[in-house]
Design a protein around this motif. Structure first.
Motif, PDB file in Angstrom:
ATOM      1  N   ALA A 131      36.700  29.092  40.110  1.00 35.77           N
ATOM      2  CA  ALA A 131      36.685  29.577  38.733  1.00 35.77           C
ATOM      3  C   ALA A 131      36.866  31.089  38.781  1.00 35.77           C
ATOM      4  CB  ALA A 131      35.369  29.229  38.059  1.00 35.77           C
ATOM      5  N   ARG A 170      46.562  38.225  29.489  1.00 35.88           N
ATOM      6  CA  ARG A 170      47.518  37.413  30.240  1.00 35.88           C
ATOM      7  C   ARG A 170      47.590  37.957  31.658  1.00 35.88           C
ATOM      8  NH1 ARG A 170      53.147  36.973  30.867  1.00 35.88           N
ATOM      9  NH2 ARG A 170      53.835  34.787  30.942  1.00 35.88           N
ATOM     10  N   TYR A 171      47.527  37.046  32.641  1.00 41.47           N
ATOM     11  CA  TYR A 171      47.540  37.432  34.052  1.00 41.47           C
ATOM     12  C   TYR A 171      48.721  36.733  34.736  1.00 41.47           C
ATOM     13  CZ  TYR A 171      42.723  38.602  32.756  1.00 41.47           C
ATOM     14  OH  TYR A 171      41.607  39.108  32.127  1.00 41.47           O
ATOM     15  N   LEU A 182      48.576  34.552  37.952  1.00 40.65           N
ATOM     16  CA  LEU A 182      47.831  33.297  37.991  1.00 40.65           C
ATOM     17  C   LEU A 182      48.170  32.335  36.847  1.00 40.65           C
ATOM     18  CD1 LEU A 182      44.292  34.598  39.014  1.00 40.65           C
ATOM     19  CD2 LEU A 182      45.744  33.072  40.343  1.00 40.65           C
ATOM     20  N   GLU A 183      49.071  32.701  35.959  1.00 37.78           N
ATOM     21  CA  GLU A 183      49.316  31.858  34.785  1.00 37.78           C
ATOM     22  C   GLU A 183      49.757  30.444  35.164  1.00 37.78           C
ATOM     23  OE1 GLU A 183      48.571  32.414  31.601  1.00 37.78           O
ATOM     24  OE2 GLU A 183      47.731  34.336  32.224  1.00 37.78           O
ATOM     25  N   PHE A 232      46.740  28.527  36.468  1.00 42.47           N
ATOM     26  CA  PHE A 232      45.853  28.158  35.361  1.00 42.47           C
ATOM     27  C   PHE A 232      46.417  26.944  34.630  1.00 42.47           C
ATOM     28  CE2 PHE A 232      44.458  32.873  34.903  1.00 42.47           C
ATOM     29  CZ  PHE A 232      43.425  32.680  35.800  1.00 42.47           C
ATOM     30  N   GLY A 289      46.005  23.804  36.553  1.00 43.58           N
ATOM     31  CA  GLY A 289      44.623  23.407  36.784  1.00 43.58           C
ATOM     32  C   GLY A 289      44.148  23.585  38.204  1.00 43.58           C
ATOM     33  N   VAL A 337      43.599  26.461  39.595  1.00 44.45           N
ATOM     34  CA  VAL A 337      42.611  27.539  39.480  1.00 44.45           C
ATOM     35  C   VAL A 337      42.061  27.465  38.060  1.00 44.45           C
ATOM     36  CG1 VAL A 337      42.199  30.026  39.564  1.00 44.45           C
ATOM     37  CG2 VAL A 337      43.860  28.983  41.133  1.00 44.45           C
ATOM     38  N   ARG A 338      40.749  27.505  37.930  1.00 46.50           N
ATOM     39  CA  ARG A 338      40.130  27.396  36.602  1.00 46.50           C
ATOM     40  C   ARG A 338      39.828  28.772  36.051  1.00 46.50           C
ATOM     41  NH1 ARG A 338      34.982  26.897  34.470  1.00 46.50           N
ATOM     42  NH2 ARG A 338      33.967  26.806  36.523  1.00 46.50           N
ATOM     43  N   ARG A 339      40.223  28.978  34.808  1.00 53.77           N
ATOM     44  CA  ARG A 339      39.997  30.256  34.143  1.00 53.77           C
ATOM     45  C   ARG A 339      38.692  30.195  33.353  1.00 53.77           C
ATOM     46  NH1 ARG A 339      44.470  33.839  30.875  1.00 53.77           N
ATOM     47  NH2 ARG A 339      42.997  35.277  29.885  1.00 53.77           N
ATOM     48  N   ASP A 340      37.822  31.189  33.551  1.00 52.36           N
ATOM     49  CA  ASP A 340      36.537  31.262  32.849  1.00 52.36           C
ATOM     50  C   ASP A 340      36.521  32.557  32.040  1.00 52.36           C
ATOM     51  OD1 ASP A 340      33.903  31.427  32.017  1.00 52.36           O
ATOM     52  OD2 ASP A 340      33.099  30.567  33.863  1.00 52.36           O
ATOM     53  N   ASP A 341      36.824  32.454  30.742  1.00 54.32           N
ATOM     54  CA  ASP A 341      37.016  33.644  29.922  1.00 54.32           C
ATOM     55  C   ASP A 341      35.728  34.162  29.295  1.00 54.32           C
ATOM     56  OD1 ASP A 341      39.688  34.087  30.319  1.00 54.32           O
ATOM     57  OD2 ASP A 341      40.350  33.023  28.515  1.00 54.32           O
TER      58      ASP A 341
END
Length: 246
Positions: free
Chosen positions: A134, A142-143, A146-147, A150, A153, A155-159
């Motif tokens: 995560a 926006r990255y 890693l988009e 993300f 799935g 890599v999990r994005r934790d905003d």
């Protein structure tokens, strides 16, 4: 009598011609949240890199810059609608194709770094090197590195709602790694010896600009001239150094 009347009219015309024109007003949209060192504080007492830069640009151009603060998603909607003349502190790569706007000359550079929990740093050369983790980020950011991961799935994005909130959550060990702007990281680490992380790879570097709505594109040449002047006379460097943002 006619001569007197025409004389009065001519006199009033001369006064009107000599009256100074109203200054150009430019509404600039900024995020209504904690964004140190770029915006610090709340309400009319806000300070930081961006308010100071608007003041410097006002002196350089004679324009009146009016900062307007909104939540991130509303900020972008109002910018696209032309309700706001400009956004500040943005990069072209952060927006999808078709986004309306013309970009100024850059006034800074944004560098995205990976930061791991202390003692857990690792080399990262590809997005796949973060598979299964995560990664802390900021909602609306926006990255590009890693988009795709993300979306897949892997890599999990934790905003978090802001970069400051993300740093607080990282300190509370809510996620193992985060993406943080170099200037924000430097300020965070300087605030307390307890603010520690293993700094990892640089995963993004973009020019930071103003984005004008196309309806105000005529402002671009003078805005670019003013930005160059502030860079050349050292004003930009002094503003960033004032907030440990260089």
């Amino acid at each position: 009598m006619k001569r007197f009347t025409w004389g009065v009219v001519a006199a009033w015309a001369g006064v009107a011609a000599a009256a100074p024109a109203a200054p150009v007003e430019v509404s600039v949209g900024l995020f209504d949240g904690r964004l140190p060192p770029f915006v610090i504080g709340d309400g009319p007492t806000r300070r930081g890199v961006y308010p100071d830069l608007l003041d410097a640009l006002s002196r350089q151009t004679g324009w009146r810059f009016v900062a307007r603060y909104y939540p991130r998603h509303r900020l972008e909607a109002l910018s696209q609608q032309g309700v706001l003349d400009a956004r500040m502190g943005v990069a072209p790569a952060w927006f999808p194709p078709g986004t309306l706007g013309v970009y100024s000359a850059p006034f800074a550079e944004s560098v995205d770094l990976l930061c791991f929990q202390p003692g857990t740093g690792r080399p990262v050369r590809r997005a796949e090197d973060l598979a299964g983790l995560a990664v802390g980020g900021v909602a609306g950011f926006r990255y590009p590195f890693l988009e795709a991961a993300f979306a897949a799935g892997t890599v999990r994005r934790d905003d978090s709602v802001s970069e400051a909130a993300m740093l607080e959550r990282f300190a509370a060990r809510r996620f193992p790694v985060m993406i943080v702007k170099r200037q924000a990281l430097r300020r965070w680490r300087a605030e307390s010896p307890a603010h520690r992380c293993d700094v990892g790879a640089e995963i993004g570097r973009e020019p930071v600009t103003f984005r004008l709505h196309p309806s105000r594109a005529e402002l671009l040449p003078e805005l670019n001239r003013a930005i160059r002047a502030l860079r050349q006379d050292g004003t930009l460097a002094r503003i960033y150094a004032r907030y440990q943002a260089d």
